[in-house]
Scaffold this active site. Structure first.
Site, PDB file in Angstrom:
ATOM      1  N   ARG A   1       0.918  -1.032   0.278  1.00  0.00           N
ATOM      2  CA  ARG A   1       0.022  -0.416   0.135  1.00  0.00           C
ATOM      3  C   ARG A   1       1.074   1.589   0.023  1.00  0.00           C
ATOM      4  O   ARG A   1       1.853   1.330   0.499  1.00  0.00           O
ATOM      5  CB  ARG A   1      -1.201  -0.011   1.128  1.00  0.00           C
TER       6      ARG A   1
ATOM      7  N   ASP B   1       0.211   5.964   1.018  1.00  0.00           N
ATOM      8  CA  ASP B   1       0.132   7.139   0.843  1.00  0.00           C
ATOM      9  C   ASP B   1      -0.208   7.644   0.208  1.00  0.00           C
ATOM     10  O   ASP B   1      -0.014   7.445  -1.206  1.00  0.00           O
ATOM     11  CB  ASP B   1       0.158   7.783   2.515  1.00  0.00           C
TER      12      ASP B   1
ATOM     13  N   ARG C   1       9.086   7.793   5.677  1.00  0.00           N
ATOM     14  CA  ARG C   1       9.110   9.416   5.960  1.00  0.00           C
ATOM     15  C   ARG C   1       9.525   9.583   7.144  1.00  0.00           C
ATOM     16  O   ARG C   1       9.755  10.689   7.080  1.00  0.00           O
ATOM     17  CB  ARG C   1       7.553   9.816   6.141  1.00  0.00           C
TER      18      ARG C   1
END
Length: 261
Positions: free
Chosen positions: A49, A51, A196
């Protein structure tokens, strides 16, 4: 039959990969396009997945369907119904044992960062940005603390759904060309916001706000509050999963050649 697709996308317009009620996700757009092409509902499962705002150079999905088409027809037919910023790059028939997520041996990401006194313009939304100089040697030293199997709780988002915070980072590389930095990460899997959050810490070290050994302290703290703030999503690219050669799937897409460095 089971089909695997490789696709690339610009994540700026989407609320991430995973389907949501808004319909504004990459998965929603892909499944709508597949349904239009096949005239039946299609549910996909992805390799990893991404973001909101994060881009994909080779997302891999699989799905089961009772329909026979040439592989080139799957590509052209699905792309006919996709928006311009999402495109299926290849299609391959696979055996029922293949699983886009479960068969992945590793996953790879890259973060592209602009170091400039002036904010991005033509590459806005495609790169992260810092306006102060970065120390490459300090960031390289800090990154060494991340290699290996560790508990990455300090780099985990509160909404992360992973069963375990223990992951194995196999590689972190940092390179530079002109004003652009490229950070490459490869691991068996990643936690929600993990890269991140790592980027926020590496940049803090690069700016001199923290020492390289601080990253080891953050890792050992196993506390999200010990790390730097989550860095911007714009420069993050999912390069794709790594599979055993037995599946005979492409390792990259033409989008790789566009990525800086």
């Amino acid at each position: 039959m089971r089909l695997a697709l490789g696709l690339s996308y610009d994540g700026r317009a989407y609320q991430g990969w995973q389907s949501q009620l808004t319909g504004l996700t990459v998965q929603d757009k892909l499944e709508a396009a597949l349904a239009a092409f096949t005239t039946q509902p299609v549910t996909t499962l992805c390799a990893g997945r991404t973001d909101a705002g994060v881009h994909g150079l080779m997302q891999v999905v699989h799905f089961d369907i009772d329909m026979s088409r040439d592989m080139s027809s799957w590509v052209r037919g699905t792309n006919r119904y996709l928006p311009a910023n999402i495109a299926v790059q290849w299609a391959n028939e696979v055996t029922p044992e293949f699983h886009a997520r479960g068969s992945a041996l590793a996953r790879r990401y890259a973060y592209i960062l602009l170091e400039s006194a002036v904010r991005p313009s033509i590459d806005a939304g495609r790169v992260g940005w810092v306006f102060r100089p970065l120390d490459e040697q300090a960031m390289q030293a800090a990154a060494l603390h991340l290699i290996g199997e560790h508990d990455f709780t300090s780099f985990r988002a509160s909404a992360c759904q992973a069963l375990s915070p223990v992951k194995h980072i196999k590689r972190v590389s940092i390179t530079r060309r002109g004003a652009y930095w490229r950070f490459d990460f490869e691991a068996n899997a990643f936690l929600h916001h993990m890269i991140r959050n790592i980027m926020g810490c590496l940049i803090a070290v690069g700016h001199g706000a923290q020492t390289p050994d601080w990253l080891r302290e953050v890792l050992q703290a196993r506390d999200r509050k010990a790390a730097a703030p989550t860095f911007a999503p714009e420069g993050l690219y999912f390069l794709g999963p790594v599979y055993d050669p037995k599946w005979e799937l492409p390792e990259r897409t033409p989008a790789y050649d566009w990525l800086p460095l």
